[in-house]
Design a protein around this motif. Structure first.
Motif, PDB file in Angstrom:
ATOM      1  N   LEU A  43      -2.999  37.210  53.745  1.00  0.00           N
ATOM      2  CA  LEU A  43      -1.988  38.261  53.588  1.00  0.00           C
ATOM      3  C   LEU A  43      -1.029  38.285  54.773  1.00  0.00           C
ATOM      4  N   MET A  44      -1.585  38.151  55.966  1.00  0.00           N
ATOM      5  CA  MET A  44      -0.759  38.162  57.168  1.00  0.00           C
ATOM      6  C   MET A  44       0.190  36.967  57.185  1.00  0.00           C
ATOM      7  N   ARG A  45      -0.318  35.795  56.790  1.00  0.00           N
ATOM      8  CA  ARG A  45       0.525  34.605  56.775  1.00  0.00           C
ATOM      9  C   ARG A  45       1.622  34.731  55.717  1.00  0.00           C
TER      10      ARG A  45
ATOM     11  N   LEU B 279       5.535  34.259  56.523  1.00  0.00           N
ATOM     12  CA  LEU B 279       6.368  33.287  55.815  1.00  0.00           C
ATOM     13  C   LEU B 279       7.586  33.973  55.194  1.00  0.00           C
ATOM     14  N   GLN B 280       7.349  35.128  54.596  1.00  0.00           N
ATOM     15  CA  GLN B 280       8.439  35.864  53.942  1.00  0.00           C
ATOM     16  C   GLN B 280       9.467  36.349  54.967  1.00  0.00           C
TER      17      GLN B 280
ATOM     18  N   MET C 237      -3.006  34.431  40.100  1.00  0.00           N
ATOM     19  CA  MET C 237      -3.495  35.520  40.945  1.00  0.00           C
ATOM     20  C   MET C 237      -2.889  35.418  42.339  1.00  0.00           C
ATOM     21  N   GLY C 238      -2.800  34.199  42.858  1.00  0.00           N
ATOM     22  CA  GLY C 238      -2.180  33.986  44.163  1.00  0.00           C
ATOM     23  C   GLY C 238      -0.724  34.394  44.168  1.00  0.00           C
TER      24      GLY C 238
ATOM     25  N   PHE D 151       0.906  37.277  46.513  1.00  0.00           N
ATOM     26  CA  PHE D 151       2.022  36.951  47.405  1.00  0.00           C
ATOM     27  C   PHE D 151       3.162  37.951  47.222  1.00  0.00           C
ATOM     28  N   VAL D 152       3.449  38.309  45.966  1.00  0.00           N
ATOM     29  CA  VAL D 152       4.526  39.282  45.721  1.00  0.00           C
ATOM     30  C   VAL D 152       4.103  40.675  46.193  1.00  0.00           C
ATOM     31  N   MET D 153       2.829  41.006  46.061  1.00  0.00           N
ATOM     32  CA  MET D 153       2.346  42.295  46.567  1.00  0.00           C
ATOM     33  C   MET D 153       2.546  42.380  48.080  1.00  0.00           C
ATOM     34  N   ALA D 154       2.272  41.263  48.761  1.00  0.00           N
ATOM     35  CA  ALA D 154       2.512  41.232  50.209  1.00  0.00           C
ATOM     36  C   ALA D 154       3.993  41.427  50.507  1.00  0.00           C
TER      37      ALA D 154
END
Length: 280
Positions: free
Chosen positions: A156-158, A162-163, A206-207, A211-214
């Motif tokens: 999640l942190m990564r 990245l974003q 699921m990934g 990723f979008v939730m993050a």
């Protein structure tokens, strides 16, 4: 260093960091050290380093200040351990680690240690910090936008890092509305994958959703790691309460059922939101 001098440092209660470094050197001594410590390498110690960092965060989350000193010591020891192995390999020493960090902090804070003004907003100081880091990455030949985002970070942190990097060059949604639309889209694709695709494809979808939730968390200025840790703590607290109440009824969770436990969960949740402690 001779044995007498080493013993004096190891047993000096006021020896500070020099004492800790010498203890680590002795633990790794091939002739007289600890067999377990001698067998370790960077890869085997790395999981412990990550674990100790999380234990520091946990102590802070719980405001367990009496534990924090020990947890910080455990984390510091991880740095000393890695530095000792690096010195044995001829890579660098703990002194060089500390010196490098000191040099970095001085270079990154010209408004404190240099001639730049401190009369800046927090946003401006953050922007300046990022410019300095970008220059450091360029000096290390990290030329791609996403270069240097550590692979070993929690996922999640990564994802957020990245974003953030991509957002600096304009690759970002302008508002949370587009992110929420994407969450709806990814959720729909996950349902379709569940019904029609392979387990590997379900995992991929699921990934994408995570990723979008993050990304939504980033747009809302929420740290998803912190938010999820808090949710984990809340779940643990409420489930423990369910277990306690069931015990007063002469049951364990395994002897209950979903309907009973869900009813208790709802009552506990409502009581918490009203600032009360639910009990029977």
């Amino acid at each position: 260093m001779d044995q007498k001098t080493s013993d004096a440092i190891v047993h000096d209660p006021d020896g500070g960091i020099d004492r800790l470094v010498e203890i680590m050197r002795r633990l790794r001594d091939r002739d007289s050290g600890c067999p377990w410590d001698i067998e370790q390498d960077f890869a085997t110690i790395a999981p412990y380093t990550i674990e100790e960092a999380y234990e520091v965060a946990d102590a802070i989350d719980r405001q367990a200040w009496d534990e924090l000193k020990g947890e910080l010591g455990d984390l510091l020891f991880q740095s000393v351990f890695h530095a000792q192995m690096a010195e044995e390999a001829g890579l660098f020493t703990f002194h060089e680690v500390a010196q490098g960090m000191a040099d970095k902090m001085v270079a990154r804070h010209p408004h404190v240690f240099g001639d730049e003004t401190r009369d800046k907003s927090a946003d401006q100081q953050t922007a300046d910090w990022e410019k300095i880091k970008a220059a450091e990455r360029a000096a290390k030949a990290e030329v791609r936008v996403l270069d240097g985002v550590a692979l070993g970070l929690p996922a999640l942190m990564r994802a957020v890092k990245l974003q953030k990097r991509a957002a600096r060059v304009g690759f970002d949604w302008p508002s949370t509305d587009e992110v929420i639309d994407k969450i709806v889209e990814e959720s729909r694709e996950l349902v379709e994958a569940r019904d029609e695709l392979t387990q590997a494809e379900i995992e991929e979808e699921m990934g994408d959703l995570l990723f979008v939730m993050a990304n939504l968390a980033r747009h809302l200025k929420v740290d998803p790691e912190v938010a999820l840790r808090a949710a984990n703590a809340k779940f643990t607290r409420r489930f423990n309460k369910i277990e306690d109440i069931l015990a007063t009824r002469g049951k364990t969770p395994a002897e209950s059922d979903l309907a009973e436990m869900d009813d208790l969960w709802t009552r506990i949740k409502q009581a918490e939101k009203a600032g009360r402690n639910y009990s029977e």
